[in-house]
Design a protein around this motif. Structure first.
Motif, PDB file in Angstrom:
ATOM      1  N   ASN A   1       0.830  -1.204   0.000  1.00 50.93           N
ATOM      2  CA  ASN A   1       0.000   0.000   0.000  1.00 50.93           C
ATOM      3  C   ASN A   1       0.866   1.256   0.000  1.00 50.93           C
ATOM      4  OD1 ASN A   1      -2.627  -0.963  -0.055  1.00 50.93           O
ATOM      5  ND2 ASN A   1      -2.726  -1.224   2.167  1.00 50.93           N
ATOM      6  N   LEU A   2       0.525   2.201  -0.841  1.00 48.29           N
ATOM      7  CA  LEU A   2       1.126   3.533  -0.831  1.00 48.29           C
ATOM      8  C   LEU A   2       0.028   4.539  -0.523  1.00 48.29           C
ATOM      9  CD1 LEU A   2       3.616   3.830  -3.839  1.00 48.29           C
ATOM     10  CD2 LEU A   2       4.090   4.381  -1.457  1.00 48.29           C
ATOM     11  N   THR A   3       0.237   5.317   0.526  1.00 52.15           N
ATOM     12  CA  THR A   3      -0.699   6.393   0.876  1.00 52.15           C
ATOM     13  C   THR A   3       0.058   7.710   0.792  1.00 52.15           C
ATOM     14  OG1 THR A   3      -1.880   4.900   2.364  1.00 52.15           O
ATOM     15  CG2 THR A   3      -2.297   7.254   2.600  1.00 52.15           C
ATOM     16  N   LEU A   4      -0.418   8.622  -0.040  1.00 53.24           N
ATOM     17  CA  LEU A   4       0.315   9.857  -0.320  1.00 53.24           C
ATOM     18  C   LEU A   4      -0.519  11.073   0.062  1.00 53.24           C
ATOM     19  CD1 LEU A   4       0.680   7.841  -3.192  1.00 53.24           C
ATOM     20  CD2 LEU A   4       2.761   9.213  -3.043  1.00 53.24           C
ATOM     21  N   THR A   5       0.189  12.156   0.399  1.00 51.11           N
ATOM     22  CA  THR A   5      -0.467  13.449   0.602  1.00 51.11           C
ATOM     23  C   THR A   5       0.136  14.439  -0.381  1.00 51.11           C
ATOM     24  OG1 THR A   5       1.123  14.189   2.279  1.00 51.11           O
ATOM     25  CG2 THR A   5      -0.816  12.954   3.052  1.00 51.11           C
ATOM     26  N   GLY A   6      -0.598  15.501  -0.595  1.00 53.40           N
ATOM     27  CA  GLY A   6      -0.196  16.468  -1.600  1.00 53.40           C
ATOM     28  C   GLY A   6      -1.133  16.351  -2.788  1.00 53.40           C
ATOM     29  N   THR A   7      -0.669  16.846  -3.893  1.00 49.97           N
ATOM     30  CA  THR A   7      -1.473  16.819  -5.104  1.00 49.97           C
ATOM     31  C   THR A   7      -0.760  16.004  -6.164  1.00 49.97           C
ATOM     32  OG1 THR A   7      -2.327  19.020  -4.587  1.00 49.97           O
ATOM     33  CG2 THR A   7      -2.659  18.223  -6.826  1.00 49.97           C
ATOM     34  N   GLY A   8      -1.446  14.969  -6.623  1.00 44.40           N
ATOM     35  CA  GLY A   8      -0.842  14.103  -7.624  1.00 44.40           C
ATOM     36  C   GLY A   8      -0.834  14.735  -9.003  1.00 44.40           C
ATOM     37  N   PRO A   9      -0.145  14.131  -9.938  1.00 44.42           N
ATOM     38  CA  PRO A   9       0.591  12.865  -9.745  1.00 44.42           C
ATOM     39  C   PRO A   9       1.899  13.050  -8.982  1.00 44.42           C
ATOM     40  CG  PRO A   9       0.883  13.654 -11.963  1.00 44.42           C
ATOM     41  CD  PRO A   9      -0.097  14.600 -11.331  1.00 44.42           C
ATOM     42  N   TRP A  10       2.391  11.914  -8.407  1.00 39.52           N
ATOM     43  CA  TRP A  10       3.607  11.924  -7.612  1.00 39.52           C
ATOM     44  C   TRP A  10       4.696  11.072  -8.288  1.00 39.52           C
ATOM     45  CZ3 TRP A  10      -1.269  11.170  -5.632  1.00 39.52           C
ATOM     46  CH2 TRP A  10      -1.743  12.075  -4.660  1.00 39.52           C
ATOM     47  N   GLU A  11       5.903  11.434  -8.002  1.00 40.42           N
ATOM     48  CA  GLU A  11       7.053  10.606  -8.377  1.00 40.42           C
ATOM     49  C   GLU A  11       7.676  10.080  -7.097  1.00 40.42           C
ATOM     50  OE1 GLU A  11       9.793  12.692 -10.826  1.00 40.42           O
ATOM     51  OE2 GLU A  11       8.299  13.272 -12.336  1.00 40.42           O
TER      52      GLU A  11
END
Length: 299
Positions: free
Chosen positions: A31-41
């Motif tokens: 699982n990857l949980t990200l914050t911010g605004t995608g897209p992400w690298e």
């Protein structure tokens, strides 16, 4: 000067933990949980895929493919493309690969018809025992549960066949399984036989040469027989004769009318096979003629 919050990325197993145990060859998903605004690298050190990983939405299920070894997956940094901010990371998931269980089976066997085999399962002594093993004797499929290396089974065969291991499951977490095709050949030697059924009449006190010309099995044979009185069933004689071939004779000299009964017959196969039989050959006595001599007055 305004601050844009740095993007974040959290890496975990599907159950939310930081460790994964997986069977060899299974597909690993994290699982990857990200914050911010995608897209992400997302920069990482997993050698099996290119870095950075491009992620368009959060949460994200990362498919790392089939696993063949144990390793750690490290996230190094995450870059938020819309804000152009980068955040250094120290996210780690430890992956432990459990090797698939293996199994072998003892060597080919030759037995006598109707005898039991002795089949040994060679199970990995260093694996996560005990094991559940599915096997077949060609007629029945059996699952032997909770067994260890050296487990023995004893199927009975009356004709040539095989014993095969079909699958094995171990006691690891998670349980790992392997499909097997490990077989041994069972060669069955027929039980020897000889048929002496018949009947003859001989003169009282004579002998009779009984022809043995229908042996089945591997010569030479060992024949055990007895001679039984017709009148009362008493055993007149018991003999064991070795080295017999088709066309040989055994000489019977009964003291009265009798029946010749085969008690057992063994052959020269490896292993030597023995059969028990009750076939009988009847020997009747013809009363001897008599002649009485006397004077004319009977004296």
């Amino acid at each position: 000067i305004d601050f844009i919050p740095l993007p974040t990325a959290a890496l975990s197993a599907l159950d939310g933990s930081g460790t994964v145990s997986i069977c060899e060859g299974d597909v690993l998903e994290l699982n990857l949980t990200l914050t911010g605004t995608g897209p992400w690298e997302v920069a990482h050190d997993f050698a099996g895929q290119a870095s950075p990983l491009i992620v368009n939405a959060s949460p994200f299920t990362w498919d790392l493919g089939a696993i063949s070894s144990s390793f750690d997956v490290n996230l190094l940094s995450v870059f938020d493309q819309s804000s152009a901010c980068t955040n250094a990371l120290n996210e780690v998931v430890s992956v432990t690969m459990n090797p698939l269980p293996t199994a072998g089976i003892s060597s080919d066997q030759t037995i006598c018809a109707g005898d039991a085999t002795s089949i040994i399962f060679n199970l990995d002594p260093a694996g996560a025992s005990p094991y559940d093993v599915e096997w077949t004797d060609g007629t029945n499929i059996t699952v032997s549960n909770g067994i260890f290396d050296g487990f023995e089974v004893n199927p009975v065969f009356s004709a040539d066949g095989q014993v095969c291991l079909l699958s094995i499951s171990d006691n690891a977490n998670p349980t790992c399984s392997s499909t097997l095709n490990e077989c041994v050949d069972i060669t069955v030697n027929d039980l020897p036989s000889v048929d002496i059924t018949g009947q003859v009449s001989i003169c009282t006190d004579d002998c009779y040469d009984l022809l043995l010309d229908n042996f089945i099995g591997q010569a030479p044979f060992v024949l055990e027989y007895q001679v039984v009185a017709q009148s009362n069933g008493a055993v007149l004689e018991t003999q064991s004769v070795a080295g017999l071939q088709n066309g040989d004779f055994i000489t019977i000299c009964p003291s009265e009318a009798a029946v010749v009964e085969v008690l057992s017959l063994s052959d020269a196969n490896t292993p030597s096979c023995e059969s028990l039989t009750s076939t009988g050959f009847i020997i009747d006595f013809i009363p001897l003629p008599t002649a009485a001599l006397s004077a004319l007055d009977g004296s």
